[in-house]
Motif scaffolding. Structure first.
Motif, PDB file in Angstrom:
ATOM      1  N   THR A 137      83.235  42.404  55.013  1.00  0.00           N
ATOM      2  CA  THR A 137      82.628  43.725  54.992  1.00  0.00           C
ATOM      3  C   THR A 137      81.928  44.022  56.303  1.00  0.00           C
ATOM      4  O   THR A 137      81.360  43.125  56.936  1.00  0.00           O
ATOM      5  CB  THR A 137      81.607  43.842  53.838  1.00  0.00           C
ATOM      6  OG1 THR A 137      80.912  45.070  53.962  1.00  0.00           O
ATOM      7  CG2 THR A 137      80.607  42.697  53.861  1.00  0.00           C
ATOM      8  N   ALA A 138      81.967  45.269  56.692  1.00  0.00           N
ATOM      9  CA  ALA A 138      81.270  45.691  57.909  1.00  0.00           C
ATOM     10  C   ALA A 138      79.964  46.408  57.569  1.00  0.00           C
ATOM     11  O   ALA A 138      79.141  46.638  58.432  1.00  0.00           O
ATOM     12  CB  ALA A 138      82.164  46.633  58.718  1.00  0.00           C
ATOM     13  N   THR A 139      79.759  46.732  56.284  1.00  0.00           N
ATOM     14  CA  THR A 139      78.590  47.521  55.894  1.00  0.00           C
ATOM     15  C   THR A 139      77.294  46.734  56.022  1.00  0.00           C
ATOM     16  O   THR A 139      76.287  47.226  56.484  1.00  0.00           O
ATOM     17  CB  THR A 139      78.723  47.996  54.429  1.00  0.00           C
ATOM     18  OG1 THR A 139      79.950  48.685  54.304  1.00  0.00           O
ATOM     19  CG2 THR A 139      77.581  48.904  54.056  1.00  0.00           C
ATOM     20  N   LYS A 141      75.490  43.774  57.640  1.00  0.00           N
ATOM     21  CA  LYS A 141      75.680  42.917  58.802  1.00  0.00           C
ATOM     22  C   LYS A 141      75.265  41.475  58.544  1.00  0.00           C
ATOM     23  O   LYS A 141      75.762  40.556  59.165  1.00  0.00           O
ATOM     24  CB  LYS A 141      74.920  43.496  59.989  1.00  0.00           C
ATOM     25  CG  LYS A 141      75.575  44.781  60.482  1.00  0.00           C
ATOM     26  CD  LYS A 141      74.739  45.464  61.555  1.00  0.00           C
ATOM     27  CE  LYS A 141      75.391  46.783  61.951  1.00  0.00           C
ATOM     28  NZ  LYS A 141      75.551  47.725  60.822  1.00  0.00           N
ATOM     29  N   SER A 189      80.850  51.622  50.806  1.00  0.00           N
ATOM     30  CA  SER A 189      81.719  52.567  51.512  1.00  0.00           C
ATOM     31  C   SER A 189      82.721  53.255  50.599  1.00  0.00           C
ATOM     32  O   SER A 189      83.043  54.435  50.819  1.00  0.00           O
ATOM     33  CB  SER A 189      82.492  51.832  52.617  1.00  0.00           C
ATOM     34  OG  SER A 189      81.622  51.105  53.426  1.00  0.00           O
TER      35      SER A 189
END
Lengths: 214, 214
Positions: A137-139, A141, A189
């Motif tokens: 996931t990039a949401t 960090k 997201s």
């Protein structure tokens, strides 16, 4: 303990940077209209006063629909706003302290990112575990390494309480996530950044309900 | 309301970056041994769990000496640790909410940075105001413009509760600050960064007590 019933099925975790410039209240409203079953208000930069005001405003959207609102990390914000509970991570307040402050009727969730944390959560006064990240996931960090579906299944097997899966879950992979036997999917997201957040919630809810029927 | 007595005379506000590598507990211990009358634990980067643990540890130093410990901003940390109160800024939880959560026996302080905020604080359920910055300070990056001694006197004149002055106060200027009639001086660097924090507290306490005799 007499906790209110709650449904982890489609659990929206908010993230203002993911809203594509839209208002948080609008997106939450669309999500619960579409079938989101729980909401977690997560704010990592808001000052406390703003966080409390936001929580009160979101409650005005969620409570009429009977959707529980949990606050990420901040017991003070939950208490001041009268939210339904708190979700804590491993570096947040210990669940035992949270329970002591919020009482038996609050919903308390805990993030676990692997088998060790899932094992350590046994016996803690929590109502569910948020297990992940399932996928990369990039949401978030500070999320750990992706656990994959086998890792999710392992955490679920260790848990004494219902588990909601989190980490890059979306319409395209929610079915296989539900097949592990979790109680629901937590998404950021997939709803916050959806072109149509209401429709995204509708579709996720459909997949979750179908997954539960197995 | 039956608040415990408290003495704003020499009010240590902690700042870990200012400690010159020393342990927070050691510096707080030296400060209260030297005569600091109150301590405010301020943490802007610690995770909640660490903040709670730190607050409990500091209470182990302050409580045996009868020195109140207030927590900056975080009502949840104060509740979990059993601290004596909370100090809030204008962007933190509203004092009315803080009072509702902490009850009548807690000590609640509010920062004011000018006459408008001092006027707005009238009638709020706070026990003291922290007024400043009196002089230009490098410790608190979001501090407003220096108010000077005339600005401090103006805020004091508007206040219904005792006022502690803050903002680059040290041994060399504490006397003139006390001459405005404030109840005490709040310091960060003057103790946290002192070569001898105990002796710094001793000297400040001496100046404050002498200033009160006028």
């Amino acid at each position: 303990m007499s906790r209110p019933a709650f449904d982890l099925g489609v659990y929206l975790v908010t993230d203002r940077p993911a809203l594509l410039g839209r208002e948080l209240l609008d997106v939450v409203g669309l999500a619960v209209a579409g079938g989101a079953t729980m909401v977690q208000l997560r704010e990592k930069t808001a000052a406390t006063r703003e966080f409390v005001e936001l929580a009160r405003a979101v409650l005005g959207v969620t409570r009429p629909r009977g959707v529980p609102l949990l606050i990420n990390d901040r017991v003070d914000v939950a208490l001041a706003a009268g939210a339904d509970g708190v979700h804590v991570g491993q570096d947040d307040m210990h669940p035992a302290d949270v329970r002591a402050l919020l009482g038996a009727k609050a919903i308390i969730g805990l993030s676990v990112t692997g088998e060790d944390e899932a094992r350590a959560a046994r016996g803690m006064p929590v109502d569910y575990l948020g297990a992940g990240p399932v996928f990369a996931t990039a949401t978030k960090k500070d999320a750990g390494a992706p656990q994959g579906l086998p890792g999710l299944a392992a955490m679920l097997a260790l848990s004494e309480v219902p588990v909601v899966a989190i980490g890059a879950i979306k319409e395209g992979n929610a079915r296989e996530v539900m097949e592990t036997g979790v109680a629901g999917v937590a998404v950021v997201s997939a709803i916050c950044s959806a072109t149509d957040p209401r429709e995204a919630a509708v579709q996720l809810r459909h997949i979750v309900e179908a997954g539960r029927k197995r």
